[in-house]
Design a protein around this motif. Structure first.
Motif, PDB file in Angstrom:
ATOM      1  N   GLU A 195      12.115   5.873  11.304  1.00 41.30           N
ATOM      2  CA  GLU A 195      11.447   6.179  12.569  1.00 41.30           C
ATOM      3  C   GLU A 195       9.960   5.894  12.428  1.00 41.30           C
ATOM      4  N   VAL A 196       9.431   5.060  13.329  1.00 44.38           N
ATOM      5  CA  VAL A 196       8.016   4.692  13.301  1.00 44.38           C
ATOM      6  C   VAL A 196       7.417   4.932  14.668  1.00 44.38           C
ATOM      7  N   ALA A 231       5.964   0.146   4.044  1.00 50.78           N
ATOM      8  CA  ALA A 231       7.391  -0.153   4.057  1.00 50.78           C
ATOM      9  C   ALA A 231       8.160   1.158   4.234  1.00 50.78           C
ATOM     10  N   VAL A 232       8.908   1.266   5.325  1.00 49.27           N
ATOM     11  CA  VAL A 232       9.681   2.469   5.627  1.00 49.27           C
ATOM     12  C   VAL A 232      11.161   2.175   5.433  1.00 49.27           C
ATOM     13  N   THR A 233      11.825   2.981   4.638  1.00 48.37           N
ATOM     14  CA  THR A 233      13.264   2.844   4.406  1.00 48.37           C
ATOM     15  C   THR A 233      13.918   4.194   4.672  1.00 48.37           C
ATOM     16  N   TYR A 234      14.507   4.343   5.836  1.00 50.02           N
ATOM     17  CA  TYR A 234      15.150   5.587   6.266  1.00 50.02           C
ATOM     18  C   TYR A 234      14.164   6.751   6.369  1.00 50.02           C
ATOM     19  N   GLY A 235      12.888   6.507   6.282  1.00 48.75           N
ATOM     20  CA  GLY A 235      11.898   7.570   6.365  1.00 48.75           C
ATOM     21  C   GLY A 235      11.240   7.601   7.734  1.00 48.75           C
ATOM     22  N   ARG A 236      10.094   8.304   7.815  1.00 49.18           N
ATOM     23  CA  ARG A 236       9.378   8.422   9.073  1.00 49.18           C
ATOM     24  C   ARG A 236       7.898   8.132   8.843  1.00 49.18           C
ATOM     25  N   VAL A 257       3.951  -3.804   8.799  1.00 49.04           N
ATOM     26  CA  VAL A 257       4.892  -2.681   8.722  1.00 49.04           C
ATOM     27  C   VAL A 257       6.324  -3.200   8.739  1.00 49.04           C
ATOM     28  N   SER A 258       7.159  -2.634   7.902  1.00 49.30           N
ATOM     29  CA  SER A 258       8.597  -2.870   8.011  1.00 49.30           C
ATOM     30  C   SER A 258       9.290  -1.527   8.195  1.00 49.30           C
ATOM     31  N   ASN A 259      10.311  -1.528   9.031  1.00 47.23           N
ATOM     32  CA  ASN A 259      11.071  -0.303   9.289  1.00 47.23           C
ATOM     33  C   ASN A 259      12.552  -0.602   9.139  1.00 47.23           C
ATOM     34  N   ILE A 319       0.822  -1.204   0.000  1.00 47.79           N
ATOM     35  CA  ILE A 319       0.000   0.000   0.000  1.00 47.79           C
ATOM     36  C   ILE A 319       0.863   1.265   0.000  1.00 47.79           C
ATOM     37  N   PHE A 320       1.695   1.456   1.036  1.00 41.81           N
ATOM     38  CA  PHE A 320       2.513   2.668   1.141  1.00 41.81           C
ATOM     39  C   PHE A 320       3.996   2.319   1.179  1.00 41.81           C
ATOM     40  N   GLU A 321       4.820   3.201   0.584  1.00 44.80           N
ATOM     41  CA  GLU A 321       6.277   3.121   0.664  1.00 44.80           C
ATOM     42  C   GLU A 321       6.810   4.503   1.029  1.00 44.80           C
ATOM     43  N   VAL A 322       7.693   4.556   2.038  1.00 41.26           N
ATOM     44  CA  VAL A 322       8.232   5.830   2.508  1.00 41.26           C
ATOM     45  C   VAL A 322       9.752   5.742   2.525  1.00 41.26           C
ATOM     46  N   TYR A 323      10.402   6.571   1.718  1.00 43.15           N
ATOM     47  CA  TYR A 323      11.854   6.592   1.634  1.00 43.15           C
ATOM     48  C   TYR A 323      12.373   7.909   2.223  1.00 43.15           C
TER      49      TYR A 323
END
Length: 255
Positions: A193-194, A163-168, A187-189, A134-138
């Protein structure tokens, strides 16, 4: 001036103009750049302000692709139909997305089917229909989610729902249910920061690790949240244990 030098000068002016246009969309804060919460002339001409209301997948995708949108209000449940996640957040983007289902357009609270005022009725569903994440945050991008139910995300990789990669990522009063991934069913981090507040995770699955959450490096905090109905406790700083899937770490009982 020779023709070659004239051409070079023209190109330099064009590059500088483009850079200024990009920089004008951001404000400097503490040595870094942050996406503004206010409007600008280009955006006002198109939308009127930096917040838009959406009720369809097409409108949601278009709003996420527009760098001048700072806040999206979702007005109805949305199912993703084209087998790809929503547009990824990258660079300096800071986007807030709020579920506003069952609201009257001029009211400040949602109502249940029976007409009673009910804050929980505000949650809007984003359903990936088992076809994609659904969402990807870089990083350094940031995504804030409020009053949303993320369901049926499925990805052969990280983070079925987010999916968070170095994002918040900020999850507030959300529900993540029935998502699946190789690591981090919901969720993956990865070194981001989550923060998870008043959010429930249930019936998520993973092929290898982290049926609900896969955390590797970075920071994760929770408050008032649950996994499978049990209290979700995680206050993890970068210097502490960095591998975490569902609970306090491999081999430790969930509280």
């Amino acid at each position: 001036m020779t023709p070659a030098l004239a051409l070079l000068a023209t190109l330099l002016v064009a590059v500088a103009t483009d850079q200024n246009r990009f920089a004008s969309a951001y404000t400097q804060e503490g040595g870094a750049y942050r996406f503004p919460t206010g409007s600008n002339e280009l955006h006002r001409a198109k939308y009127g302000d930096s917040r838009v209301d959406v009720a369809t997948e097409a409108d949601l995708r278009a709003a996420m692709e527009d760098p001048y949108i700072a806040e999206i209000w979702i007005r109805s449940d949305i199912t993703l139909t084209n087998s790809r996640p929503l547009p990824a957040l990258r660079n300096l983007r800071h986007l807030t997305m709020v579920g506003r289902c069952n609201y009257g357009w001029d009211e400040d609270i949602a109502r249940s089917a029976g007409g009673a005022r009910d804050p929980d009725a505000a949650k809007c569903v984003i359903d990936a229909d088992g076809k994609s994440g659904i969402f990807e945050v870089y990083g350094p991008a940031r995504l804030d989610l409020w009053d949303l139910s993320l369901t049926n995300g499925d990805v052969a990789g990280f983070g079925g729902a987010v999916a968070v990669t170095y994002g918040r990522l900020e999850l507030n009063h959300c529900e993540l249910r029935g998502n699946n991934a190789t690591r981090g069913g919901a969720v993956s981090n990865w070194h981001g920061e989550v923060n998870v507040r008043d959010t429930s995770l249930a019936n998520n699955t993973a092929v290898l690790a982290g049926a609900h959450v896969y955390h590797w490096g970075g920071l994760m905090k929770t408050a008032g949240s649950t996994i499978q109905g049990k209290k979700f406790l995680c206050n993890r700083a970068p210097a502490s244990e960095t591998y975490w899937d569902d609970d306090a770490g491999p081999g430790k009982p969930f509280p």
